[in-house]
Design a protein around this motif. Structure first.
Motif: not given
Length: 173
Positions: A18, A21-22, A25, A30, A34-35, A173
């Motif tokens: 990705y 990282d989450l 974001v 998101r 996130a994707n 995600r």
């Protein structure tokens, strides 16, 4: 996924991670941020010239749409398009499998029995190094530069299956 042509040209695309990282974001962005997937691309032309790129080229949503498009080509549900790319013609959009980031696109050039000629259109960071100068007189417009691959339906099906397996490592995600 590796797409190989009868003339020796190859295009390899592999999702590697990705982009963010989450934790990086923001909550409001998101869905998209996130994707984003970073792809490693390796291209070799029939004349032996080769290059590679690493770029966040697709979202997880688009990676799955590419699987559907490849399966549609295999099943004969995608019509071949005349030479396209590089024009500002709105009609190109309907004949190209494009994505939000315009570094990568696909089109079907021809179909003959169990063979297809697939175009992988490359722009921006995915262009070969000899076309990277943004102010260069020979820099192609979006989707104008394409690698054409003459392959079999069976080989395309194998590539689609590989792609589908590779993207399972990157769920939405």
């Amino acid at each position: 996924m590796r797409l190989s042509s009868a003339d020796g040209a190859t295009v390899e695309l592999r999702p590697t991670r990705y982009q963010f990282d989450l934790a990086e974001v923001s909550a409001g962005a998101r869905d998209w941020d996130a994707n984003w997937l970073v792809l490693d691309g390796a291209i070799r032309l029939a004349d032996g010239r080769a290059w590679a790129f690493t770029d966040p080229s697709l979202t997880t949503f688009e990676a799955r749409q590419l699987t559907v498009w490849l399966r549609d080509v295999i099943d004969g549900r995608v019509d071949p398009a005349p030479v396209i790319g590089g024009s500002d013609d709105e009609a190109d959009a309907g004949r190209l499998r494009t994505f939000l980031e315009p570094s990568l696109a696909f089109s079907l050039a021809a179909r003959d029995g169990q063979r297809v000629r697939l175009r992988v259109h490359l722009s921006l960071e995915a262009l070969p190094p000899w076309h990277q100068d943004p102010d260069g007189p020979d820099r192609p417009r979006f989707f104008e530069y394409a690698v054409e691959l003459d392959t079999t339906i069976a080989a395309l099906a194998e590539a689609a299956t590989t792609w589908e397996t590779e993207i399972t490592n990157f769920p939405v995600r």
